[in-house]
Design an enzyme around this catalytic site. Structure first.
Site, short mmCIF file in Angstrom:
data_model
loop_
_atom_site.label_atom_id
_atom_site.label_comp_id
_atom_site.label_asym_id
_atom_site.label_seq_id
_atom_site.Cartn_x
_atom_site.Cartn_y
_atom_site.Cartn_z
N SER A 162 0.80 -1.22 0.00
CA SER A 162 0.00 0.00 0.00
C SER A 162 0.84 1.28 0.00
O SER A 162 0.32 2.37 -0.26
CB SER A 162 -0.93 0.01 1.22
OG SER A 162 -0.20 0.04 2.43
N TYR A 197 13.97 -7.88 15.08
CA TYR A 197 13.72 -7.73 13.64
C TYR A 197 14.78 -8.43 12.81
O TYR A 197 14.46 -9.24 11.92
CB TYR A 197 13.67 -6.25 13.31
CG TYR A 197 13.57 -5.93 11.83
CD1 TYR A 197 12.39 -6.14 11.13
CD2 TYR A 197 14.66 -5.40 11.14
CE1 TYR A 197 12.29 -5.84 9.78
CE2 TYR A 197 14.57 -5.10 9.80
CZ TYR A 197 13.39 -5.31 9.12
OH TYR A 197 13.31 -5.00 7.78
#
Length: 257
Positions: free
Chosen positions: A24, A156
């Site tokens: 997006s 992460y």
């Protein structure tokens, strides 16, 4: 890239069906645009739509952080497109913490779910059709920072390290079926999400020196299209003899060897 066939222009991914997660905005949106420009039919997803979803793409909301969300997305891809030929795993991210010991258990699990297991789930759900067709292209988006893991982002980079190892193994497993699996590892890229994360990191006052574009040998931040260019190459026939690779697109920021 275009080719000329019988006097008419043919784009290199014409007839291909692609799914891009996290498409997006930022890198994901750039990948979607380039796949569309190359002639592919593109389904993209994020947890919610934004005004930056590229025109021409089919958008469905999905949360790939859960197995149920991945299953719903795979079902949508099957219903809308009849399967996919190209799968690009771009959804990812994590917030920084003052150090590894400050990262809550739920953040460790969340980082694994979004940055690693989401790819595992979707790959397992969508490669059956690729195996039957004996053709497919998969790209996992990792991070050039994996070799230089730091405490604030250790959840992460650890998840991305697992993704890279998994990607290499999957490439060997799927190669006999004509399915190519590769990884792209971006460095510092100018995106809204990236800027927000760097601002949070700066507020923690634990960021190492040189965490700006001056530390990049090529002298600038990357652009989303720099990463999308690499993805487009890997899913095209120009990369027909590449599988199990990890393409670092970081301006030389992270030394390797």
């Amino acid at each position: 890239m275009t080719t000329i066939e019988n006097g008419s222009e043919k784009r290199e991914l014409t007839g291909k069906r692609a799914l891009v997660t996290g498409g997006s905005r930022g890198i994901g949106a750039a990948v979607v645009r380039q796949l569309l420009d190359a002639g592919a039919e593109v389904l993209t997803t994020a947890r919610s739509a934004t005004s930056t979803v590229p025109e021409g793409a089919t958008f469905v909301p999905a949360d790939v952080r859960t197995r149920a969300g991945a299953e719903a997305l795979a079902a949508a891809a099957q219903e809308l497109f009849g399967g996919v030929d190209i799968l690009v795993h771009n959804a990812g991210g994590a917030r920084p913490y003052p150090g590894s010991s400050a990262i809550p258990d739920e953040e460790w699990q969340g980082a694994l779910d979004l940055n690693y297991l989401a790819s595992v789930w979707l790959d397992s759900l969508l490669t059956a059709g690729m195996r039957e067709r004996r053709s497919g292209r998969i790209v996992h988006i990792s991070s050039a920072a994996v070799p230089a893991s730091t405490g604030p982002f250790l959840h992460y980079t650890a998840a991305k390290a697992a993704l890279e190892n998994y990607s290499r193994g999957l490439a060997k497993e799927l190669a006999p079926f004509g399915i190519r699996v590769n990884t792209v590892s971006p460095g510092r890229v100018a995106t809204p999400g990236g800027e927000a994360t760097r601002e949070l990191w700066a507020q923690l006052d634990v960021a190492p020196a040189g965490q700006d574009h001056a530390a990049v040998p090529l002298g600038r931040d990357g652009l989303p299209d720099d990463i999308a260019d690499a993805v487009l190459f890997l899913v095209s026939d120009r990369a027909s003899w590449l599988t199990g690779s990890n393409l670092f697109v970081d301006g030389g920021e992270f030394p390797r060897g």
